[in-house]
Design an enzyme around this catalytic site. Structure first.
Site, short mmCIF file in Angstrom:
data_model
loop_
_atom_site.label_atom_id
_atom_site.label_comp_id
_atom_site.label_asym_id
_atom_site.label_seq_id
_atom_site.Cartn_x
_atom_site.Cartn_y
_atom_site.Cartn_z
N TRP A 179 0.86 -1.18 0.00
CA TRP A 179 0.00 0.00 0.00
C TRP A 179 0.90 1.24 0.00
O TRP A 179 1.88 1.28 0.75
CB TRP A 179 -0.92 0.05 1.23
CG TRP A 179 -1.62 1.36 1.30
CD1 TRP A 179 -2.61 1.79 0.48
CD2 TRP A 179 -1.30 2.46 2.16
NE1 TRP A 179 -2.96 3.08 0.80
CE2 TRP A 179 -2.18 3.52 1.82
CE3 TRP A 179 -0.37 2.66 3.19
CZ2 TRP A 179 -2.15 4.76 2.46
CZ3 TRP A 179 -0.35 3.89 3.84
CH2 TRP A 179 -1.23 4.92 3.48
N GLU A 220 -2.93 -2.94 -2.57
CA GLU A 220 -4.10 -2.40 -1.85
C GLU A 220 -4.45 -1.01 -2.39
O GLU A 220 -3.69 -0.07 -2.25
CB GLU A 220 -3.78 -2.31 -0.35
CG GLU A 220 -4.92 -1.72 0.48
CD GLU A 220 -4.57 -1.56 1.96
OE1 GLU A 220 -3.37 -1.71 2.31
OE2 GLU A 220 -5.48 -1.28 2.75
N LYS A 222 -6.88 2.51 -2.89
CA LYS A 222 -7.54 3.45 -1.98
C LYS A 222 -8.07 4.61 -2.79
O LYS A 222 -7.40 5.08 -3.71
CB LYS A 222 -6.50 3.92 -0.97
CG LYS A 222 -7.06 4.81 0.11
CD LYS A 222 -6.05 4.92 1.25
CE LYS A 222 -6.60 5.84 2.31
NZ LYS A 222 -5.74 5.89 3.49
N ASP A 253 -9.52 -3.25 1.14
CA ASP A 253 -9.70 -2.67 2.48
C ASP A 253 -11.07 -2.01 2.46
O ASP A 253 -11.32 -1.13 1.63
CB ASP A 253 -8.58 -1.66 2.76
CG ASP A 253 -8.69 -1.01 4.13
OD1 ASP A 253 -9.79 -0.55 4.49
OD2 ASP A 253 -7.66 -0.91 4.83
N HIS A 256 -11.69 1.74 2.03
CA HIS A 256 -11.03 2.44 0.93
C HIS A 256 -11.90 2.72 -0.29
O HIS A 256 -11.38 2.96 -1.37
CB HIS A 256 -9.80 1.66 0.49
CG HIS A 256 -8.68 1.75 1.48
ND1 HIS A 256 -7.41 1.33 1.20
CD2 HIS A 256 -8.65 2.24 2.73
CE1 HIS A 256 -6.64 1.53 2.26
NE2 HIS A 256 -7.38 2.08 3.20
N HIS A 280 -8.37 -6.32 4.08
CA HIS A 280 -8.14 -5.57 5.31
C HIS A 280 -9.52 -5.25 5.83
O HIS A 280 -10.22 -4.40 5.28
CB HIS A 280 -7.40 -4.26 5.04
CG HIS A 280 -5.92 -4.40 5.13
ND1 HIS A 280 -5.06 -3.34 4.92
CD2 HIS A 280 -5.14 -5.47 5.42
CE1 HIS A 280 -3.82 -3.76 5.08
NE2 HIS A 280 -3.83 -5.05 5.38
N ASP A 288 -12.39 6.80 5.70
CA ASP A 288 -11.46 5.72 6.04
C ASP A 288 -10.91 5.93 7.45
O ASP A 288 -9.73 6.15 7.64
CB ASP A 288 -10.32 5.73 5.00
CG ASP A 288 -9.26 4.68 5.29
OD1 ASP A 288 -9.63 3.58 5.70
OD2 ASP A 288 -8.07 4.98 5.09
N ASP A 290 -10.78 3.89 10.09
CA ASP A 290 -10.13 2.76 10.74
C ASP A 290 -10.58 2.56 12.18
O ASP A 290 -9.77 2.39 13.08
CB ASP A 290 -8.60 2.88 10.64
CG ASP A 290 -8.12 2.58 9.23
OD1 ASP A 290 -8.32 1.44 8.77
OD2 ASP A 290 -7.56 3.48 8.58
N ASP A 320 -7.34 -4.39 9.88
CA ASP A 320 -6.58 -3.14 9.76
C ASP A 320 -7.38 -2.00 10.37
O ASP A 320 -8.24 -1.44 9.72
CB ASP A 320 -6.29 -2.84 8.27
CG ASP A 320 -5.49 -1.54 8.11
OD1 ASP A 320 -4.93 -1.06 9.10
OD2 ASP A 320 -5.46 -1.02 6.98
#
Ligand code: RNT
Ligand code: ZN
Length: 412
Positions: A179, A220, A222, A253, A256, A280, A288, A290, A320
């Protein structure tokens, strides 16, 4: 309680014993970076490059000893197979002045020892292309500066060698996930050339001759990050095409994408073309962000797509997220237990019957059945999974509170 649940599911044609057995086989790769707010151990400092940890809960792990003690404690409260997901920034340099393009297996030997000691099922790895002075103007593998671009190519190649070492030592594949934060805050003048440079960098990395039977490389994508709101080089279309043409893997992810795009829908789309799909799993709140993974609908849908497509060995599940506003060990345990719970949930669906109803266009019964399934006594089966692994139910949190009082509070 389990007998009651078992019968309730059996009435819908679901074998809880088979579900429990299958759950025990599915590994989840747990990220080391929840424990220290993505700071790492190689001196790079706080996360940068469009990712940010917010909060200041006491007890952040500041070194290898603290981080591994926290991981060991948290992982002891998570049932089932566990892998450890490391970033290159967690190298243990011990005074060696190697830069990131010179990291070697020996810098991770203590991690391997640790992973073996606590009985983990494998180690996964990530090159770290943030929190470093060679992130010049926010670009790494797509940089127009050849010295910078080449530095990060060398870093990724170094990571592939380390990944082979992990695979050999742990006797299990190693997923290497690439990433990069590369992108622009405002409207770019050129969207193509940075992507061509990224493509060239990836070509150079893959040409290093790593062992494809041991190391799985993923990319990955995004859509945006803090400070790169207008354009990211590693976009979804770019990476999916790159991965397809070069026989590597996509990592999805779920933080993303646009908030109305669902990774649960992307998994089966990719399974039609790829042997492996990496994840993820995270929770984005409006962006995003997280946040810790909770037991909610999209997580269950993701798990269903893995289970009902018989793809537990094709979908590489990783977590993640990083929340520094709450107890970091609790964050690990809640998120990882929820991933396992969602998998169990999916295993407890009468999937063949549901598919048949869809094919028969019997949408009324499909809806009725799906709604009935939602209120079956799931807890009894989950509690049984925990009991069989000598794991605690809700009381796990007491142990975290004790650990906080005894250990985390002393970290000042
Ligand atoms: C960032 C990506 C990336 C990182 C970790 C630390 O948006 O999700 O996977 O979170 O590598
Ligand atoms: Zn991610």
């Amino acid at each position: 309680m389990y007998e009651h649940s078992k019968q309730a599911y059996a009435a819908f044609g679901v074998d809880t014993e088979a579900a429990i057995a299958k759950l025990g086989e599915i590994p989840v790769s747990i990220h080391c970076w929840q424990g220290d707010d993505v700071v790492g151990l190689d001196g790079g400092g706080a996360a940068s490059g469009g990712i940010q940890t917010t909060g200041n809960y006491p007890g952040r792990a500041r070194n290898f000893e603290e981080l591994t003690a926290d991981i060991e404690k948290a992982f002891s409260l998570i049932p089932g197979k566990k892998r450890l997901n490391l970033h290159a920034s967690y190298a243990l340099l011990k005074g060696d002045n190697a830069d990131r393009d010179g990291y070697r297996p020996e810098h991770f030997a203590d991690w391997v020892k640790f992973a073996k000691r606590i009985g983990l099922d494998g180690i996964d790895f990530n090159p770290t292309m943030f929190s470093h002075r060679n992130m010049k103007d926010g670009l790494s593998l797509s940089s127009p500066d050849e010295n910078i671009r080449k530095f990060w190519v060398r870093h990724c190649i170094a990571c592939l060698k380390i990944a082979e070492y992990f695979a050999d030592e742990m006797n299990s594949h190693c997923l290497v996930n690439i990433w990069i934060p590369d992108g622009f805050k405002d409207v770019p003048a050129d969207r193509l050339t940075p992507r061509l440079r990224l493509k060239k960098s990836l070509d150079e990395i893959l040409a290093c001759g790593y062992n494809r039977s041991k190391v799985i490389v993923a990319v990955e994508s995004k859509v945006f990050g803090i400070g790169v709101e207008s354009y990211t080089v590693g976009s979804n279309e770019f990476y999916q095409n790159y991965a397809a043409k070069n026989d590597i893997c996509c990592l999805l992810d779920n933080g993303h994408y646009h908030p109305l795009e669902y990774v649960s829908d992307k998994i089966p789309a990719l399974l039609a073309f790829y042997d492996k799909v990496a994840l993820h799993v995270t929770r984005g709140v409006r962006w995003d962000s997280d946040h810790v993974v909770l037991f909610e609908d999209e997580l269950k849908e993701i798990a269903k797509e893995i289970v009902r497509n018989d793809a537990a060995d094709k979908v590489l599940i990783g977590l993640d997220y990083f929340d520094a506003s709450i107890n970091r060990l609790a964050a690990w345990v809640v998120g990882a237990r929820n991933m396992k719970k969602a998998l169990l949930w999916a295993l407890l669906q009468p999937n063949a019957r549901l598919k048949a109803l869809q094919d028969e266009a019997n949408f009324t019964e499909l809806m009725v059945l799906q709604e009935e399934l939602k209120t079956l006594p799931f807890e009894g089966v989950w509690a049984e999974c925990l009991r069989r692994e000598h794991q605690k139910g809700a009381e796990w949190f007491k142990e975290i509170k004790e650990y906080e009082n005894k250990i985390l509070k002393e970290r000042k």
